[in-house]
Design an enzyme around this catalytic site. Structure first.
Site, PDB file in Angstrom:
ATOM      1  N   SER A 180       0.827  -1.215   0.000  1.00 55.62           N
ATOM      2  CA  SER A 180       0.000   0.000   0.000  1.00 55.62           C
ATOM      3  C   SER A 180       0.852   1.252   0.000  1.00 55.62           C
ATOM      4  O   SER A 180       1.941   1.286   0.580  1.00 55.62           O
ATOM      5  CB  SER A 180      -0.871   0.011   1.252  1.00 55.62           C
ATOM      6  OG  SER A 180      -1.444   1.291   1.440  1.00 55.62           O
ATOM      7  N   TYR A 194      -3.782  -1.045   9.476  1.00 52.82           N
ATOM      8  CA  TYR A 194      -3.516  -1.456   8.089  1.00 52.82           C
ATOM      9  C   TYR A 194      -2.057  -1.225   7.712  1.00 52.82           C
ATOM     10  O   TYR A 194      -1.380  -2.109   7.190  1.00 52.82           O
ATOM     11  CB  TYR A 194      -4.442  -0.656   7.175  1.00 52.82           C
ATOM     12  CG  TYR A 194      -4.359  -0.986   5.703  1.00 52.82           C
ATOM     13  CD1 TYR A 194      -4.847  -2.193   5.220  1.00 52.82           C
ATOM     14  CD2 TYR A 194      -3.820  -0.065   4.806  1.00 52.82           C
ATOM     15  CE1 TYR A 194      -4.793  -2.478   3.859  1.00 52.82           C
ATOM     16  CE2 TYR A 194      -3.771  -0.340   3.445  1.00 52.82           C
ATOM     17  CZ  TYR A 194      -4.265  -1.545   2.974  1.00 52.82           C
ATOM     18  OH  TYR A 194      -4.218  -1.827   1.625  1.00 52.82           O
TER      19      TYR A 194
HETATM   20  N1  LIG Z   1      -8.405  -1.011  -3.429  1.00 54.36           N
HETATM   21  C1  LIG Z   1      -7.398  -0.173  -3.247  1.00 54.36           C
HETATM   22  O1  LIG Z   1      -7.481   1.010  -3.607  1.00 54.36           O
HETATM   23  C2  LIG Z   1      -6.122  -0.644  -2.613  1.00 54.36           C
HETATM   24  C3  LIG Z   1      -5.125   0.312  -2.367  1.00 54.36           C
HETATM   25  C4  LIG Z   1      -3.914  -0.105  -1.814  1.00 54.36           C
HETATM   26  C5  LIG Z   1      -3.722  -1.456  -1.555  1.00 54.36           C
HETATM   27  N2  LIG Z   1      -4.735  -2.364  -1.788  1.00 54.36           N
HETATM   28  C6  LIG Z   1      -4.446  -3.782  -1.528  1.00 54.36           C
HETATM   29  O2  LIG Z   1      -4.814  -4.538  -2.674  1.00 54.36           O
HETATM   30  C7  LIG Z   1      -5.211  -5.858  -2.275  1.00 54.36           C
HETATM   31  C8  LIG Z   1      -6.577  -6.181  -2.819  1.00 54.36           C
HETATM   32  O3  LIG Z   1      -7.491  -5.238  -2.291  1.00 54.36           O
HETATM   33  P1  LIG Z   1      -8.971  -5.043  -2.852  1.00 54.36           P
HETATM   34  O4  LIG Z   1      -9.213  -3.581  -2.862  1.00 54.36           O
HETATM   35  O5  LIG Z   1      -9.187  -5.836  -4.068  1.00 54.36           O
HETATM   36  O6  LIG Z   1      -9.768  -5.674  -1.609  1.00 54.36           O
HETATM   37  P2  LIG Z   1     -11.193  -6.374  -1.520  1.00 54.36           P
HETATM   38  O7  LIG Z   1     -12.070  -5.844  -2.554  1.00 54.36           O
HETATM   39  O8  LIG Z   1     -11.608  -6.263  -0.098  1.00 54.36           O
HETATM   40  O9  LIG Z   1     -10.818  -7.906  -1.816  1.00 54.36           O
HETATM   41  C9  LIG Z   1     -10.053  -8.616  -0.885  1.00 54.36           C
HETATM   42  C10 LIG Z   1      -9.817  -9.999  -1.412  1.00 54.36           C
HETATM   43  O10 LIG Z   1      -9.071 -10.722  -0.431  1.00 54.36           O
HETATM   44  C11 LIG Z   1      -9.781 -11.895  -0.060  1.00 54.36           C
HETATM   45  N3  LIG Z   1      -9.584 -12.151   1.354  1.00 54.36           N
HETATM   46  C12 LIG Z   1      -9.764 -11.294   2.388  1.00 54.36           C
HETATM   47  N4  LIG Z   1      -9.495 -11.901   3.539  1.00 54.36           N
HETATM   48  C13 LIG Z   1      -9.109 -13.160   3.234  1.00 54.36           C
HETATM   49  C14 LIG Z   1      -8.712 -14.275   4.006  1.00 54.36           C
HETATM   50  N5  LIG Z   1      -8.648 -14.233   5.332  1.00 54.36           N
HETATM   51  N6  LIG Z   1      -8.373 -15.415   3.357  1.00 54.36           N
HETATM   52  C15 LIG Z   1      -8.449 -15.495   2.006  1.00 54.36           C
HETATM   53  N7  LIG Z   1      -8.828 -14.467   1.225  1.00 54.36           N
HETATM   54  C16 LIG Z   1      -9.166 -13.322   1.843  1.00 54.36           C
HETATM   55  C17 LIG Z   1     -11.252 -11.612  -0.407  1.00 54.36           C
HETATM   56  O11 LIG Z   1     -11.956 -12.788  -0.708  1.00 54.36           O
HETATM   57  P3  LIG Z   1     -13.005 -13.488   0.300  1.00 54.36           P
HETATM   58  O12 LIG Z   1     -13.815 -12.424   0.923  1.00 54.36           O
HETATM   59  O13 LIG Z   1     -13.756 -14.454  -0.577  1.00 54.36           O
HETATM   60  O14 LIG Z   1     -12.153 -14.218   1.277  1.00 54.36           O
HETATM   61  C18 LIG Z   1     -11.093 -10.760  -1.669  1.00 54.36           C
HETATM   62  O15 LIG Z   1     -10.923 -11.597  -2.791  1.00 54.36           O
HETATM   63  C19 LIG Z   1      -5.121  -5.861  -0.756  1.00 54.36           C
HETATM   64  O16 LIG Z   1      -3.862  -6.366  -0.373  1.00 54.36           O
HETATM   65  C20 LIG Z   1      -5.216  -4.398  -0.397  1.00 54.36           C
HETATM   66  O17 LIG Z   1      -4.651  -4.127   0.857  1.00 54.36           O
HETATM   67  C21 LIG Z   1      -5.917  -1.989  -2.306  1.00 54.36           C
END
Ligand SMILES: NC(=O)c1ccc[n+]([C@@H]2O[C@H](COP(=O)([O-])OP(=O)(O)OC[C@H]3O[C@@H](n4cnc5c(N)ncnc54)[C@H](OP(=O)(O)O)[C@@H]3O)[C@@H](O)[C@H]2O)c1
Length: 297
Positions: A180, A194
């Site tokens: 992040s 986080y």
């Molecule tokens: N979106 C952004 O702007 C942003 C910015 C910076 C960094 N990030 C990073 O990018 C990555 C993806 O984020 P996102 O925005 O796509 O998040 P999201 O929409 O919340 O998706 C999270 C994913 O992780 C899975 N997950 C969560 N907890 C889990 C667990 N305990 N075991 C297995 N799978 C799990 C969820 O699937 P299930 O619910 O089916 O388990 C889902 O597929 C993360 O590392 C996040 O910190 C995102």
């Protein structure tokens, strides 16, 4: 509490919010043909976009895992359809597993290596975001984020090393940790949980590279601010398309010249052509290294 208004740190002159030619996964130079890829949290959001990018790049197999079976099955069908539409014979598999569950993750890696013999690229993407001040936070909820983001990263790294990354003399495996921009932004109230977990996963990834003796290329990348459940649920403004981090992962996995980006903070919205042009300067000046105390003493 409103989000920080600081400008996003831009390292290259050009800044991207969508896929551009150099990182287009359909670019033949970036082909993932013959490669087996595993993406945690691949059922939705950025993880699904990463799986889709490797489908466009013609991977041999793509494995997605998460906790929700219905979401995973829908994503498996979608990613498979993307590969087929591009004429690729990609096998897509999904597994229900919690990344915080060591045995469950070892079980997934065992099944994948039984079927495909080795895993070439692992994307550690699954994570959770919990916002709270230190005073108001529920310790239980706070620690749950550590279980997913830190223990989950450790589980995935160790399973990759024990069961996925047996290279048998093949080219190094690639590990990509989704981190992040919070790591390099000014401290902002409610984000301690986080950011501290992402800092730990960054550190684990550095040690993976250091301990692997060149058998694993290990990167940590900021995906951009992307419209997903995580950003929507927390009212975080978004700017980048989910396809951008997907394409960036394909480029990183395929591009040996990107090796100097290991051990450094990298954002998917920075222009890769400029990063490559600046390679010697970045290495000589030690740029993009996380400024831990003592680094410059
Ligand atoms: N979106 C952004 O702007 C942003 C910015 C910076 C960094 N990030 C990073 O990018 C990555 C993806 O984020 P996102 O925005 O796509 O998040 P999201 O929409 O919340 O998706 C999270 C994913 O992780 C899975 N997950 C969560 N907890 C889990 C667990 N305990 N075991 C297995 N799978 C799990 C969820 O699937 P299930 O619910 O089916 O388990 C889902 O597929 C993360 O590392 C996040 O910190 C995102």
């Amino acid at each position: 509490m409103p989000m920080p208004t600081h400008d996003f740190p831009v390292f290259t002159k050009t800044f991207h919010s969508s896929v551009y030619e150099t990182i287009n996964p359909e670019n033949a130079a970036l082909s993932a043909s013959g490669k087996v890829i595993l993406v945690t949290g691949g059922g939705r959001g950025i993880g699904k976009a990463i799986a889709a990018a490797f489908a466009r790049a013609g991977a041999r197999a793509i494995v997605i895992l998460g906790r929700n079976a219905a979401t995973l099955q829908a994503a498996e069908k979608e990613v498979s359809g993307i590969a087929q539409a591009k004429g690729h014979l990609t096998v897509v598999r999904s597994f229900t597993a919690d990344v915080a569950d060591t045995e469950a993750i070892l079980g997934v890696f065992r099944s994948v290596s039984d079927e495909f013999k080795q895993i070439d690229i692992v994307v550690n993407n699954a994570a959770s975001l919990h916002l709270a001040t230190l005073e108001a936070a529920s310790i239980e909820d706070y620690w749950k984020t550590f279980e997913i983001n830190v223990k989950g990263t450790l589980n995935v790294i160790q399973a990759s090393l024990k069961l996925g990354f047996d290279r048998n003399g093949a080219a190094p495996a690639t590990f990509i940790n989704i981190t992040s921009v919070g790591l390099i932004m000014p401290t902002f109230p409610t984000w301690s949980n986080y950011v501290s977990t992402k800092l730990a996963s960054f550190s684990l990834t550095q040690y993976l590279a250091a301990e692997s003796g060149g058998t694993v290329r290990a990167f940590s990348i900021h995906p951009g601010r992307v419209g997903t459940d995580m950003s929507k649920d927390n009212n975080i403004p978004t700017f980048e398309e989910p396809e951008l981090p997907g394409a960036f992962c394909v480029w990183l996995a395929a591009t040996k010249e990107a090796d100097f980006l290991q051990d450094r903070f990298v954002a998917c919205n920075w222009d890769v052509d400029e990063l490559l042009q600046m390679r010697e300067e970045i290495k000589e000046k030690g740029l993009l290294k996380m400024a831990f105390a003592g680094t410059h003493m």
